[in-house]
Design a protein around this motif. Structure first.
Motif, mmCIF file in Angstrom:
data_model
loop_
_atom_site.group_PDB
_atom_site.id
_atom_site.type_symbol
_atom_site.label_atom_id
_atom_site.label_comp_id
_atom_site.label_asym_id
_atom_site.label_seq_id
_atom_site.Cartn_x
_atom_site.Cartn_y
_atom_site.Cartn_z
ATOM 1 N N PHE A 139 0.822 -1.199 0.000
ATOM 2 C CA PHE A 139 0.000 0.000 0.000
ATOM 3 C C PHE A 139 0.858 1.251 0.000
ATOM 4 O O PHE A 139 1.878 1.316 0.680
ATOM 5 C CB PHE A 139 -0.914 0.023 1.235
ATOM 6 C CG PHE A 139 -1.864 -1.135 1.278
ATOM 7 C CD1 PHE A 139 -3.058 -1.083 0.594
ATOM 8 C CD2 PHE A 139 -1.548 -2.275 1.995
ATOM 9 C CE1 PHE A 139 -3.928 -2.159 0.618
ATOM 10 C CE2 PHE A 139 -2.417 -3.351 2.033
ATOM 11 C CZ PHE A 139 -3.608 -3.285 1.345
ATOM 12 N N THR A 140 0.435 2.246 -0.762
ATOM 13 C CA THR A 140 1.062 3.566 -0.730
ATOM 14 C C THR A 140 -0.033 4.587 -0.477
ATOM 15 O O THR A 140 -1.187 4.405 -0.903
ATOM 16 C CB THR A 140 1.784 3.905 -2.046
ATOM 17 O OG1 THR A 140 0.856 3.822 -3.126
ATOM 18 C CG2 THR A 140 2.946 2.962 -2.296
ATOM 19 N N ARG A 141 0.321 5.640 0.232
ATOM 20 C CA ARG A 141 -0.649 6.675 0.587
ATOM 21 C C ARG A 141 -0.088 8.028 0.173
ATOM 22 O O ARG A 141 1.050 8.357 0.488
ATOM 23 C CB ARG A 141 -0.910 6.628 2.086
ATOM 24 C CG ARG A 141 -1.872 7.660 2.567
ATOM 25 C CD ARG A 141 -2.207 7.467 4.012
ATOM 26 N NE ARG A 141 -1.070 7.802 4.857
ATOM 27 C CZ ARG A 141 -1.008 7.531 6.147
ATOM 28 N NH1 ARG A 141 -1.982 6.886 6.720
ATOM 29 N NH2 ARG A 141 0.035 7.878 6.846
ATOM 30 N N THR A 142 -0.897 8.811 -0.540
ATOM 31 C CA THR A 142 -0.486 10.127 -1.001
ATOM 32 C C THR A 142 -1.515 11.159 -0.553
ATOM 33 O O THR A 142 -2.710 11.011 -0.854
ATOM 34 C CB THR A 142 -0.392 10.154 -2.544
ATOM 35 O OG1 THR A 142 0.465 9.104 -2.982
ATOM 36 C CG2 THR A 142 0.125 11.485 -3.039
ATOM 37 N N ALA A 143 -1.060 12.176 0.158
ATOM 38 C CA ALA A 143 -1.945 13.279 0.551
ATOM 39 C C ALA A 143 -2.134 14.188 -0.651
ATOM 40 O O ALA A 143 -1.170 14.521 -1.338
ATOM 41 C CB ALA A 143 -1.344 14.050 1.714
ATOM 42 N N VAL A 144 -3.378 14.581 -0.940
ATOM 43 C CA VAL A 144 -3.631 15.408 -2.115
ATOM 44 C C VAL A 144 -4.269 16.761 -1.795
ATOM 45 O O VAL A 144 -4.140 17.689 -2.585
ATOM 46 C CB VAL A 144 -4.478 14.675 -3.178
ATOM 47 C CG1 VAL A 144 -3.701 13.535 -3.791
ATOM 48 C CG2 VAL A 144 -5.780 14.180 -2.604
ATOM 49 N N ALA A 145 -4.954 16.910 -0.670
ATOM 50 C CA ALA A 145 -5.601 18.185 -0.362
ATOM 51 C C ALA A 145 -5.941 18.267 1.118
ATOM 52 O O ALA A 145 -6.103 17.248 1.793
ATOM 53 C CB ALA A 145 -6.859 18.366 -1.189
ATOM 54 N N PHE A 157 -6.757 11.763 0.697
ATOM 55 C CA PHE A 157 -5.638 10.873 0.410
ATOM 56 C C PHE A 157 -6.018 9.928 -0.715
ATOM 57 O O PHE A 157 -7.188 9.569 -0.863
ATOM 58 C CB PHE A 157 -5.278 10.020 1.640
ATOM 59 C CG PHE A 157 -4.764 10.806 2.801
ATOM 60 C CD1 PHE A 157 -3.406 11.035 2.951
ATOM 61 C CD2 PHE A 157 -5.631 11.320 3.752
ATOM 62 C CE1 PHE A 157 -2.919 11.757 4.016
ATOM 63 C CE2 PHE A 157 -5.165 12.040 4.828
ATOM 64 C CZ PHE A 157 -3.798 12.266 4.960
ATOM 65 N N ILE A 158 -5.018 9.504 -1.469
ATOM 66 C CA ILE A 158 -5.178 8.410 -2.420
ATOM 67 C C ILE A 158 -4.370 7.250 -1.865
ATOM 68 O O ILE A 158 -3.188 7.403 -1.550
ATOM 69 C CB ILE A 158 -4.661 8.786 -3.822
ATOM 70 C CG1 ILE A 158 -5.476 9.932 -4.408
ATOM 71 C CG2 ILE A 158 -4.718 7.563 -4.750
ATOM 72 C CD1 ILE A 158 -4.933 10.476 -5.704
ATOM 73 N N VAL A 159 -5.012 6.107 -1.706
ATOM 74 C CA VAL A 159 -4.347 4.892 -1.224
ATOM 75 C C VAL A 159 -4.372 3.887 -2.366
ATOM 76 O O VAL A 159 -5.446 3.537 -2.872
ATOM 77 C CB VAL A 159 -5.045 4.311 0.026
ATOM 78 C CG1 VAL A 159 -4.331 3.054 0.494
ATOM 79 C CG2 VAL A 159 -5.112 5.350 1.141
ATOM 80 N N THR A 175 -11.305 10.620 2.457
ATOM 81 C CA THR A 175 -11.368 11.926 3.101
ATOM 82 C C THR A 175 -11.424 11.681 4.599
ATOM 83 O O THR A 175 -12.280 10.939 5.079
ATOM 84 C CB THR A 175 -12.608 12.727 2.643
ATOM 85 O OG1 THR A 175 -12.545 12.896 1.221
ATOM 86 C CG2 THR A 175 -12.673 14.075 3.321
ATOM 87 N N VAL A 176 -10.480 12.307 5.320
ATOM 88 C CA VAL A 176 -10.333 12.072 6.753
ATOM 89 C C VAL A 176 -10.426 13.404 7.489
ATOM 90 O O VAL A 176 -9.791 14.388 7.106
ATOM 91 C CB VAL A 176 -8.960 11.417 7.056
ATOM 92 C CG1 VAL A 176 -8.809 11.169 8.550
ATOM 93 C CG2 VAL A 176 -8.821 10.127 6.289
ATOM 94 N N ALA A 177 -11.236 13.452 8.549
ATOM 95 C CA ALA A 177 -11.375 14.657 9.365
ATOM 96 C C ALA A 177 -10.186 14.776 10.308
ATOM 97 O O ALA A 177 -9.726 13.795 10.884
ATOM 98 C CB ALA A 177 -12.669 14.617 10.159
#
Length: 184
Positions: A139-145, A157-159, A175-177
């Motif tokens: 798994f890879t996780r990328t923050a986008v906004a 995030f895109i996982v 989308t995470v609060a």
């Protein structure tokens, strides 16, 4: 708490309104291999409350190119006052198997997101599965906004899940609060 939704029963279950319980309760389509799912909360969930799911729509979408048809279902989750708390959309390719089709890539993505983020903080979880039964995923996780929505800061995030051969088996948009801030 995990519950299965039976398509023939529009008021099949009640669950606590967190990402993991709604995803688990709605993940399996009857007679379809689920390859797309979207869990959306309409405002911050209250994990101590119980919500009741009912099927808003269940449809079979015919293919225009002669391929297999798709099955799509939308489930509304409402609180005890009847307010819409969340919605889950699931779609997949129709198949001859009776009963929910196991989707290990989808389940692995959901489990990874559940372990990576606090399940109570997930506001949206959308998946697209390309290889439903991939094993040994990385798994890879990328923050986008990062932005303010409904009086709380959220991050998108895109996982991505890739198999041993480097093939993308699935992708999730999450989308995470964050800690709530007032908009003064």
């Amino acid at each position: 708490m995990t519950a299965m939704l039976v398509d023939e029963n529009p008021l099949a279950h009640a669950v606590l309104p967190t990402f993991s319980t709604l995803y688990d309760a709605s993940a399996g389509l009857i007679d379809a291999s689920t390859d797309e799912q979207d869990v959306v909360f309409f405002g911050p969930p209250r994990p101590t409350d119980t919500v009741v799911g009912s099927i808003r729509s269940l449809e079979r979408i015919s293919s225009t190119d002669g391929g297999p048809s798709r099955i799509a279902r939308t489930i509304d989750y409402r609180d005890v006052y009847g307010h819409l708390v969340a919605e889950v959309y699931a779609s997949g390719v129709a198949c001859d198997i009776k009963g929910p089709v196991a989707a290990s890539t989808s389940s692995a993505l959901a489990a990874h997101v559940d372990a990576s983020f606090d399940a109570d903080s997930v506001r949206r979880f959308r998946t697209r599965i390309f290889v439903s039964d991939a094993s040994r995923l990385t798994f890879t996780r990328t923050a986008v906004a990062r932005y303010l929505k409904d009086s709380e800061y959220v991050s998108d995030f895109i996982v991505s899940a890739t198999d041993d051969a480097g093939v993308t088996a699935g992708r999730a948009w999450v989308t995470v609060a964050e800690t709530a801030h007032s908009d003064r």
